[in-house]
Design a protein around this motif. Sequence first.
Motif: not given
Length: 132
Positions: A75-83
């Motif tokens: 997850r990249d919380n700064a981008k609000n994205t989970v991979y």
Amino acid sequence: QLQLVESGGGLVQPGGSLRLSCAASGSSGSTLNYYAIGWFRQAPGKEREGVSCIHSQNANTYYSDSVKGRFTISRDNAKNTVYLQMNSLKPEDTAVYYCAANLILPVSSIRTMCLSGRFASWGQGTQVTVSS
């Protein structure tokens, strides 16, 4: 409540790789910092399966036995994205993949939440087809 949009699905040969993305947004500027995020999949004629989940606050993860060692959630919380990085794909991985989000307490078990499938927000799904 979060809005979730999956992307990255497609057709891949057995042994290949795909990376799915789940982008989150919310009317109040919600972030993923307080949410558990899960990837689920459903193949035709089969029940929905919890593939992998990640806890927002302690980064604990859960993987189903069917994907352990092949898939990686991040997850990249700064981008609000989970991979979801999917390697060594097999034909039995073919399914519609959904991401889902739910608030989670720091002491809650990500494994328990993932197995329950009780997530409040769901994306529309992305098709993954593994075939030669």
